[in-house]
Scaffold this motif. Structure first.
Motif, short mmCIF file in Angstrom:
data_model
loop_
_atom_site.label_atom_id
_atom_site.label_comp_id
_atom_site.label_asym_id
_atom_site.label_seq_id
_atom_site.Cartn_x
_atom_site.Cartn_y
_atom_site.Cartn_z
N SER A 62 0.83 -1.21 0.00
CA SER A 62 0.00 0.00 0.00
C SER A 62 0.86 1.27 0.00
O SER A 62 0.36 2.37 -0.19
CB SER A 62 -0.95 0.02 1.20
OG SER A 62 -0.23 0.07 2.40
N ASN A 63 2.18 1.10 0.21
CA ASN A 63 3.10 2.25 0.18
C ASN A 63 3.82 2.38 -1.15
O ASN A 63 4.73 3.21 -1.28
CB ASN A 63 4.13 2.13 1.31
CG ASN A 63 3.57 2.52 2.66
OD1 ASN A 63 2.59 3.25 2.75
ND2 ASN A 63 4.16 2.01 3.72
N LYS A 82 -7.67 -4.49 3.82
CA LYS A 82 -7.46 -3.04 3.72
C LYS A 82 -6.28 -2.75 2.79
O LYS A 82 -6.35 -1.82 1.96
CB LYS A 82 -7.19 -2.44 5.10
CG LYS A 82 -8.41 -2.32 5.99
CD LYS A 82 -8.08 -1.62 7.29
CE LYS A 82 -9.32 -1.49 8.18
NZ LYS A 82 -9.00 -0.81 9.47
N GLU A 83 -5.21 -3.52 2.94
CA GLU A 83 -4.04 -3.37 2.07
C GLU A 83 -4.43 -3.59 0.61
O GLU A 83 -4.01 -2.85 -0.28
CB GLU A 83 -2.97 -4.39 2.47
CG GLU A 83 -2.16 -4.00 3.67
CD GLU A 83 -1.19 -2.88 3.36
OE1 GLU A 83 -0.37 -3.02 2.44
OE2 GLU A 83 -1.26 -1.84 4.03
N LYS A 97 -6.37 -0.70 -0.90
CA LYS A 97 -5.49 0.46 -1.14
C LYS A 97 -4.68 0.28 -2.41
O LYS A 97 -4.57 1.19 -3.23
CB LYS A 97 -4.55 0.65 0.06
CG LYS A 97 -5.22 1.22 1.29
CD LYS A 97 -4.22 1.35 2.44
CE LYS A 97 -4.87 1.89 3.70
NZ LYS A 97 -3.91 1.98 4.83
N ILE A 98 -4.08 -0.91 -2.59
CA ILE A 98 -3.21 -1.10 -3.75
C ILE A 98 -4.01 -1.13 -5.06
O ILE A 98 -3.52 -0.72 -6.11
CB ILE A 98 -2.34 -2.38 -3.61
CG1 ILE A 98 -1.27 -2.43 -4.72
CG2 ILE A 98 -3.18 -3.63 -3.64
CD1 ILE A 98 -0.32 -1.27 -4.74
#
Length: 307
Positions: free
Chosen positions: A76-77, A213-214, A217-218
């Motif tokens: 996700s970053n 959740k990850e 996000k991605i």
């Protein structure tokens, strides 16, 4: 110990690799997909590999290839790194393999397996946050039951949650086998070939690592970093993940209808009504692959082209 990447040939074919392209392996793991992608790239091509597991990152650093950039972080970053490298809208494709690696499962110290006794941890990155054993101490029975039901589709969620909290009144649950023993008291053994702890372990792993959740996000990030014509390929292993991926593909491959009379500019209207992906497809492993690699039996590969 050999790790066999799931649906490897299908992933490579779906990515339609360009020899000078830039690709992201968002779940590097043991590097199976990355190593195969590198075979198709020229000296100008690149792969950005991401994994939150420090052991996977350490293992990947042993690959001596200047075309590979590795990052020890959650996927996700990814946007942070592609922005720093000025690569947004320049990425030719991305693969996400959402399953655990064989090395994670078979390492009893990680606590992922209900077949091996070890510390009840389950963190993808054991250096961050609380272990599952610690987290269970703070979870209320109702919340725990919802986790087991929503993330693992566990039919006996309430009973399992009740027995876990009852056990914890005497002592904390420190090992995987302690948890398995509790679960077996709640779940009737209807299918001898399936461990009663399967769904609970899946649900708790998803919870402790915030996996859904990850994933959400991605998926949204992919639209910001992949260039037009790029391929997004994702392998999922459970219905919760697959549902999120399928709904994302459907939502972004159809034109959004804006109700008449809304105060919206023409530019914004065009933006909202434009399809973002197309040609999304689903592939399951063949019987031959399942016989060779049992882990692949629940795998689903979905891929689509970015517009």
């Amino acid at each position: 110990m050999q790790h066999i990447p799931v649906l490897l040939n299908e992933v490579i074919k779906s990515l339609n690799i360009e020899k000078n392209g830039i690709y992201i392996d968002g779940t590097f793991g043991n590097g199976g997909h990355t190593k195969e992608i590198l075979k198709y790239l020229s000296s100008n091509g690149r792969v950005l590999g991401f994994d939150r597991d420090p052991l996977a990152f350490k293992s990947g650093k042993k690959i001596n290839d200047s075309r590979l950039l590795l990052f020890n972080d959650v996927f996700s970053n990814i946007l942070k790194y592609t922005t720093q490298l000025n690569l947004n809208k320049k990425i030719n494709g991305m693969i996400l393999d959402l399953g655990l690696s064989s090395f994670q499962i078979k390492n009893s110290k990680r606590g992922f397996s209900f077949q091996k006794n070890g510390p009840l941890d389950m963190r993808m990155n054991p250096l961050l946050g609380f272990s599952l054993s610690q987290k269970l101490n703070f979870l209320k029975e109702e919340k725990l039951s919802k986790i087991l039901k929503n993330f693992g589709n566990e039919k006996y969620a309430k009973k399992i949650a009740f027995l876990i909290k009852k056990y914890q009144k005497k002592k904390p649950i420190l090992t995987t086998f302690e948890l398995v023993k509790i679960i077996k008291q709640a779940v009737p053994l209807k299918y001898p070939f399936k461990n009663p702890a399967t769904r609970t372990f899946l649900a708790l792993r998803i919870y402790i690592n915030q996996e859904l959740k990850e994933l959400k996000k991605i998926l949204n990030i992919s639209l910001k970093i992949l260039k037009p014509g790029a391929i997004l390929a994702i392998i999922s292993f459970n219905s919760s993940e697959d549902r999120i991926i399928k709904n994302f593909f459907k939502k972004n491959s159809s034109i959004i209808k804006v109700p008449m009379g809304l105060p919206i500019t023409e530019t914004e209207l065009k933006k909202r009504s434009k399809k973002k992906i197309e040609n999304f497809k689903k592939i399951k492993p063949t019987k031959k692959e399942i016989n060779t690699n049992k882990k692949s039996r629940s795998a689903i590969l979905r891929f689509a082209k970015i517009l």
